[in-house]
Scaffold this motif. Structure first.
Motif, short mmCIF file in Angstrom:
data_model
loop_
_atom_site.label_atom_id
_atom_site.label_comp_id
_atom_site.label_asym_id
_atom_site.label_seq_id
_atom_site.Cartn_x
_atom_site.Cartn_y
_atom_site.Cartn_z
N VAL A 245 0.86 -1.18 0.00
CA VAL A 245 0.00 0.00 0.00
C VAL A 245 0.90 1.23 0.00
CG1 VAL A 245 -0.19 0.08 2.52
CG2 VAL A 245 -1.93 1.20 1.12
N THR A 246 0.51 2.25 -0.76
CA THR A 246 1.24 3.51 -0.75
C THR A 246 0.63 4.40 0.32
OG1 THR A 246 1.86 3.37 -3.08
CG2 THR A 246 1.87 5.56 -2.08
N VAL A 247 1.33 4.54 1.40
CA VAL A 247 0.83 5.32 2.53
C VAL A 247 0.78 6.80 2.18
CG1 VAL A 247 1.26 5.98 4.93
CG2 VAL A 247 1.63 3.60 4.18
N ARG A 248 1.82 7.26 1.53
CA ARG A 248 1.90 8.64 1.05
C ARG A 248 2.83 8.63 -0.15
NH1 ARG A 248 4.44 8.25 5.86
NH2 ARG A 248 2.70 9.24 6.97
N PRO A 249 2.81 9.67 -0.98
CA PRO A 249 3.68 9.69 -2.15
C PRO A 249 5.14 9.39 -1.79
CG PRO A 249 2.13 11.50 -2.27
CD PRO A 249 1.95 10.88 -0.91
N GLY A 250 5.70 8.43 -2.49
CA GLY A 250 7.09 8.05 -2.23
C GLY A 250 7.27 7.05 -1.11
N ASP A 251 6.17 6.61 -0.50
CA ASP A 251 6.25 5.69 0.64
C ASP A 251 5.30 4.51 0.42
OD1 ASP A 251 6.62 4.44 3.06
OD2 ASP A 251 5.56 5.96 4.25
N THR A 252 5.72 3.58 -0.43
CA THR A 252 4.96 2.36 -0.66
C THR A 252 5.56 1.26 0.20
OG1 THR A 252 4.45 2.98 -2.93
CG2 THR A 252 4.21 0.66 -2.36
N ARG A 253 4.71 0.60 0.98
CA ARG A 253 5.19 -0.40 1.94
C ARG A 253 4.77 -1.80 1.52
NH1 ARG A 253 3.85 2.99 7.52
NH2 ARG A 253 4.82 4.94 6.80
N PHE A 254 5.74 -2.66 1.39
CA PHE A 254 5.53 -4.05 1.01
C PHE A 254 5.79 -4.94 2.22
CE2 PHE A 254 6.54 -1.75 -2.78
CZ PHE A 254 5.84 -2.37 -3.80
N THR A 255 4.95 -5.95 2.40
CA THR A 255 5.12 -6.84 3.54
C THR A 255 4.53 -8.20 3.23
OG1 THR A 255 4.69 -7.12 5.91
CG2 THR A 255 2.97 -6.08 4.61
N ALA A 256 5.01 -9.21 3.94
CA ALA A 256 4.42 -10.56 3.88
C ALA A 256 3.52 -10.81 5.07
CB ALA A 256 5.54 -11.61 3.83
N ASP A 257 3.48 -9.86 6.00
CA ASP A 257 2.72 -10.02 7.24
C ASP A 257 1.39 -9.27 7.14
OD1 ASP A 257 2.00 -8.84 10.10
OD2 ASP A 257 3.16 -10.67 10.43
N TYR A 258 0.29 -9.98 7.22
CA TYR A 258 -1.02 -9.36 7.05
C TYR A 258 -1.32 -8.34 8.14
CZ TYR A 258 -6.03 -8.72 6.57
OH TYR A 258 -7.27 -8.18 6.42
N GLN A 259 -0.93 -8.62 9.36
CA GLN A 259 -1.17 -7.68 10.45
C GLN A 259 -0.42 -6.37 10.22
OE1 GLN A 259 -3.47 -8.30 12.70
NE2 GLN A 259 -3.80 -10.31 11.74
N GLN A 260 0.81 -6.49 9.75
CA GLN A 260 1.58 -5.28 9.43
C GLN A 260 0.91 -4.53 8.29
OE1 GLN A 260 4.39 -3.83 10.96
NE2 GLN A 260 3.71 -2.19 9.60
N HIS A 261 0.41 -5.26 7.32
CA HIS A 261 -0.29 -4.62 6.20
C HIS A 261 -1.51 -3.85 6.70
CE1 HIS A 261 -1.73 -3.88 2.18
NE2 HIS A 261 -2.86 -4.52 2.42
N GLN A 262 -2.24 -4.43 7.64
CA GLN A 262 -3.40 -3.74 8.20
C GLN A 262 -2.99 -2.42 8.84
OE1 GLN A 262 -5.10 -6.98 10.67
NE2 GLN A 262 -6.99 -6.66 9.48
N ARG A 263 -1.86 -2.43 9.56
CA ARG A 263 -1.38 -1.19 10.18
C ARG A 263 -1.00 -0.17 9.11
NH1 ARG A 263 0.70 -5.12 13.87
NH2 ARG A 263 2.68 -5.27 12.75
N ASN A 264 -0.38 -0.65 8.03
CA ASN A 264 -0.01 0.26 6.94
C ASN A 264 -1.25 0.87 6.29
OD1 ASN A 264 2.69 -0.37 7.38
ND2 ASN A 264 2.76 -1.91 5.75
N VAL A 265 -2.28 0.04 6.09
CA VAL A 265 -3.51 0.54 5.48
C VAL A 265 -4.19 1.54 6.41
CG1 VAL A 265 -5.85 -0.12 4.78
CG2 VAL A 265 -3.89 -1.49 4.04
N ALA A 266 -4.16 1.28 7.72
CA ALA A 266 -4.74 2.21 8.68
C ALA A 266 -4.03 3.56 8.60
CB ALA A 266 -4.66 1.64 10.09
#
Length: 282
Positions: A245-266
């Motif tokens: 998910v791209t949290v903000r321009p220039g900051d796209t976060r990739f992860t294999a952990d779904y819980q971490q992904h949820q935090r990134n989406v939040a």
């Protein structure tokens, strides 16, 4: 093969932080010819001499641009497909999506829509069927058409060129694990739109391009990818990522952990809410 995945209603695999496609319209480099006042008393603009097709345009956008550049009635270029005799792979079943290669094409007096489309497809075949693309596709146990389809998703989803290899790896990792791709860009293609928001009802639409409900790749490419997206599709960056998910321009976060992904989406949602509030206040 692992097939466990969180509920589809909660997964947001895609960036959702950047409009994937540029606005529909012709991007042309035109020339203007000044007619001497003694002759006509006015200035007339000549027909454009080139047509630029940007990376990531859909076929529908290319058709509209050709119509405009050649001063044809809307819909003329799409109607010309039947007589264009395009050299497409069998898997395309006559649909040139993915093979209208992004480049700048010359427009001459004898240029017609079918000739221009044929030139775009011939250019794509030249780029896709030789090394390293064809060899890379074979190395990844897929054909070139499948590689173009993956590249089209990469083109639509990657926030930056640097992210393309990682986005391609997410696609491969999900396919290998038997997980649905759940890409918002495929939903947008099915609905003929480009938006940052995908609703729960959107993910339930009945379409072969609904990658939330359908397994595997969509039946065709979803746009016309450029060379960098193609290279990423056949040579994805090594990694175990399943979400991004791209949290903000220039900051796209990739992860294999779904819980971490949820935090990134939040965090992304919080940033979007903050931005919307600031715009409303302004």
């Amino acid at each position: 093969m692992q097939k466990n995945t969180p509920p589809r209603s909660t997964i947001r695999l895609t960036r959702r932080g950047r409009i994937a496609l540029v606005a529909t319209g012709a991007v042309v480099v035109g020339t203007a010819v000044a007619v001497p006042l003694l002759t006509l008393g006015t200035e007339e603009e000549s027909r454009p001499t080139t047509l630029a097709v940007p990376e990531g345009w859909r076929a529908s956008q290319v058709y509209a641009a050709v119509d405009k550049a050649l001063a044809l009635p809307a819909g003329s270029t799409k109607k010309s497909l039947d007589k264009a005799a395009l050299k497409l792979p069998n898997d395309a079943e006559g649909n040139p999506e993915g093979y209208l290669f992004p480049a700048t094409y010359p427009l001459q007096e004898e240029t017609t829509p079918d000739k221009l489309l044929a030139l775009m497809v011939d250019t794509a075949n030249d780029r896709f069927n030789g090394a390293p693309i064809a060899a890379g596709a074979q190395r990844n146990a897929m054909n070139v058409y499948q590689a173009v389809t993956i590249a089209s998703i990469v083109q639509a989803e990657a926030a930056t060129k640097a992210d393309m290899g990682k986005v391609a790896r997410v696609i491969f990792n999900r396919l290998e694990r038997g997980m649905p791709l759940q890409m918002d860009s495929t939903i947008n293609y099915a609905l003929g739109r480009s938006t940052l928001r995908t609703t729960e009802s959107d993910t339930r639409i009945d379409s072969p391009y609904n990658s939330y409900q359908r397994m595997g790749l969509p039946p065709t490419p979803i746009d016309n990818p450029g060379e960098e997206a193609m290279r990423a599709a056949v040579n994805p960056t090594p990694g175990d990522w399943l979400y991004f998910v791209t949290v903000r321009p220039g900051d796209t976060r990739f992860t294999a952990d779904y819980q971490q992904h949820q935090r990134n989406v939040a965090e992304f949602n919080a940033q979007r809410k903050k931005s919307s509030g600031a715009q409303a206040a302004g």
